[in-house]
Design a protein around this motif. Structure first.
Motif, PDB file in Angstrom:
ATOM      1  N   VAL A   2       4.732   1.047  10.048  1.00 19.73           N
ATOM      2  CA  VAL A   2       4.089   0.198   9.241  1.00 19.73           C
ATOM      3  C   VAL A   2       4.557  -0.166   7.998  1.00 19.73           C
ATOM      4  O   VAL A   2       4.475  -1.357   7.489  1.00 19.73           O
ATOM      5  CB  VAL A   2       2.895   1.224   8.815  1.00 19.73           C
ATOM      6  N   TYR A   3       5.582   0.782   7.497  1.00 16.15           N
ATOM      7  CA  TYR A   3       6.154   0.409   6.358  1.00 16.15           C
ATOM      8  C   TYR A   3       7.690  -0.528   6.499  1.00 16.15           C
ATOM      9  O   TYR A   3       7.837  -1.593   5.781  1.00 16.15           O
ATOM     10  CB  TYR A   3       6.883   1.658   5.642  1.00 16.15           C
ATOM     11  N   ALA A   4       7.975  -0.425   7.670  1.00 21.77           N
ATOM     12  CA  ALA A   4       9.223  -1.315   7.818  1.00 21.77           C
ATOM     13  C   ALA A   4       9.047  -2.439   8.728  1.00 21.77           C
ATOM     14  O   ALA A   4      10.075  -3.206   8.758  1.00 21.77           O
ATOM     15  CB  ALA A   4      10.308  -0.410   8.677  1.00 21.77           C
ATOM     16  N   LEU A   5       8.031  -2.819   9.290  1.00 21.48           N
ATOM     17  CA  LEU A   5       7.792  -3.819   9.907  1.00 21.48           C
ATOM     18  C   LEU A   5       7.946  -5.353   9.428  1.00 21.48           C
ATOM     19  O   LEU A   5       8.354  -6.417  10.079  1.00 21.48           O
ATOM     20  CB  LEU A   5       6.580  -3.792  10.963  1.00 21.48           C
ATOM     21  N   PRO A   6       7.250  -5.459   8.259  1.00 27.59           N
ATOM     22  CA  PRO A   6       7.076  -6.786   7.685  1.00 27.59           C
ATOM     23  C   PRO A   6       8.170  -7.416   7.417  1.00 27.59           C
ATOM     24  O   PRO A   6       8.309  -8.810   7.642  1.00 27.59           O
ATOM     25  CB  PRO A   6       6.419  -6.625   6.309  1.00 27.59           C
ATOM     26  N   PRO A   7       9.413  -6.958   6.700  1.00 27.52           N
ATOM     27  CA  PRO A   7      10.722  -7.716   6.786  1.00 27.52           C
ATOM     28  C   PRO A   7      11.223  -8.268   8.372  1.00 27.52           C
ATOM     29  O   PRO A   7      11.561  -9.672   8.175  1.00 27.52           O
ATOM     30  CB  PRO A   7      11.659  -7.002   6.506  1.00 27.52           C
ATOM     31  N   ILE A  28       0.715  -1.210   0.011  1.00 29.11           N
ATOM     32  CA  ILE A  28      -0.157   0.215  -0.010  1.00 29.11           C
ATOM     33  C   ILE A  28       0.879   1.132  -0.096  1.00 29.11           C
ATOM     34  O   ILE A  28       1.795   1.468   0.731  1.00 29.11           O
ATOM     35  CB  ILE A  28      -0.919   0.017   1.118  1.00 29.11           C
ATOM     36  N   PRO A  29       0.423   2.226  -0.815  1.00 27.41           N
ATOM     37  CA  PRO A  29       1.551   3.511  -1.114  1.00 27.41           C
ATOM     38  C   PRO A  29       1.276   4.191   0.527  1.00 27.41           C
ATOM     39  O   PRO A  29       0.378   4.034   1.250  1.00 27.41           O
ATOM     40  CB  PRO A  29       0.664   4.214  -1.720  1.00 27.41           C
ATOM     41  N   SER A  30       2.742   4.712   0.991  1.00 29.81           N
ATOM     42  CA  SER A  30       2.678   5.345   2.111  1.00 29.81           C
ATOM     43  C   SER A  30       1.713   6.434   2.431  1.00 29.81           C
ATOM     44  O   SER A  30       1.249   6.597   3.591  1.00 29.81           O
ATOM     45  CB  SER A  30       4.111   5.689   2.485  1.00 29.81           C
TER      46      SER A  30
END
Length: 286
Positions: free
Chosen positions: A162-167, A136-138
């Motif tokens: 939100v952007y950096a958590l998945p990895p 999803i776009p930031s």
């Protein structure tokens, strides 16, 4: 020719945000105050420390991670260049945002990764959520975050998380699932409980993957610096944004180059920690 799905969806999203603000505004204030306190706890010492002390800390961390003089000099020289470019204070602000964001990611990411590794149902539930967070776009979630928490450092931290958590979640899950079954059976044979096996066997063996996840999370957090500046976050992203707004190519170049230098320093140090952990694990299994 087409049914109107856009208007109901837009109205429902706006109504949901209004409901959250009205009914849970105090809760969001508590979260905002906690994140702001954590940020100031990191930022104020970084900005108060003399540059030579920061360079010394970076040199010690780089050498402790790699045991290599060349890498230590590269990392220290990269930080020194930030001061030479005239963006030392901005770099410390960006570094504080990255460190707090990565800390929040570690608090939530490692337990969620463990849960995914232990439960197939949790993995099925979290996988589409993580896909959404990565695609999803930031700017889509910057809007509601800014409405709920206002402009400034806190929405920038949350958007970065939100952007950096998945990895970190994915690599923690992967590291635990790659552990050889014989090692787990040996721990069970010695009478270890599930918690003892997790703490003493699984997490140490999965540490290289977890450290790699922290490395990737750190890089993705730094990639959000410029976007976070659009909701009022200070730091190097603000320098790039001002260069864009004023058509000042030189200022934008300095900001972009400074972000690259900071990324190199953080990447080399975190990679070195992961590499040393992987090497020591290989020596232990021989």
């Amino acid at each position: 020719m087409f049914p109107d799905f856009g208007t109901p969806l837009r109205d429902a999203a706006n109504a949901a945000i209004d409901w959250l603000i009205i009914t849970h505004g105090n809760s969001f204030d508590v979260v905002s105050d906690a994140l702001l306190g954590a940020f100031l706890f990191v930022e104020l010492p970084l900005r108060a420390m003399p540059p030579w002390a920061v360079l010394l800390v970076v040199a010690v961390l780089a050498f402790a991670a790699s045991r290599k003089i060349l890498l230590t000099l590269v990392c220290t020289g990269g930080m020194w260049l930030l001061g030479a470019l005239g963006v030392w204070d901005e770099a410390m602000q960006s570094l504080a945002i990255v460190l707090v964001s990565v800390g929040v990611c570690a608090i939530f990411g490692v337990p969620l990764g463990i849960a995914m590794a232990k439960s197939a149902m949790v993995r099925r539930l979290l996988s589409p959520v993580l896909d959404l967070m990565q695609t999803i776009p930031s700017f889509v979630y910057l809007i509601p975050v800014a409405m709920l928490l206002g402009l400034g450092k806190v929405p920038a931290i949350l958007a970065t998380v939100v952007y950096a958590l998945p990895p970190l979640i994915r690599l923690t899950d992967l590291g635990l699932r790659l552990i050889e079954q014989e090692l787990l059976e040996a721990a069970d044979a010695f009478g270890a409980t599930a918690m003892q096996r997790l703490v003493s066997v699984e997490l140490p063996l999965a540490a290289p993957n977890i450290l790699q996840g922290i490395n990737q999370t750190t890089m993705m957090a730094l990639a959000m610096v410029v976007i976070a500046s659009m909701v009022g976050a200070p730091g190097l992203g603000q320098t790039v944004l001002e260069g864009l707004q004023r058509a000042d190519v030189g200022k934008g170049l300095i900001g972009g180059l400074s972000i690259v230098l900071l990324a190199i320093v953080l990447d080399r140090i975190t990679q070195a920690f992961g590499t040393r952990r992987l090497t020591s694990r290989g020596d232990d299994t021989k």
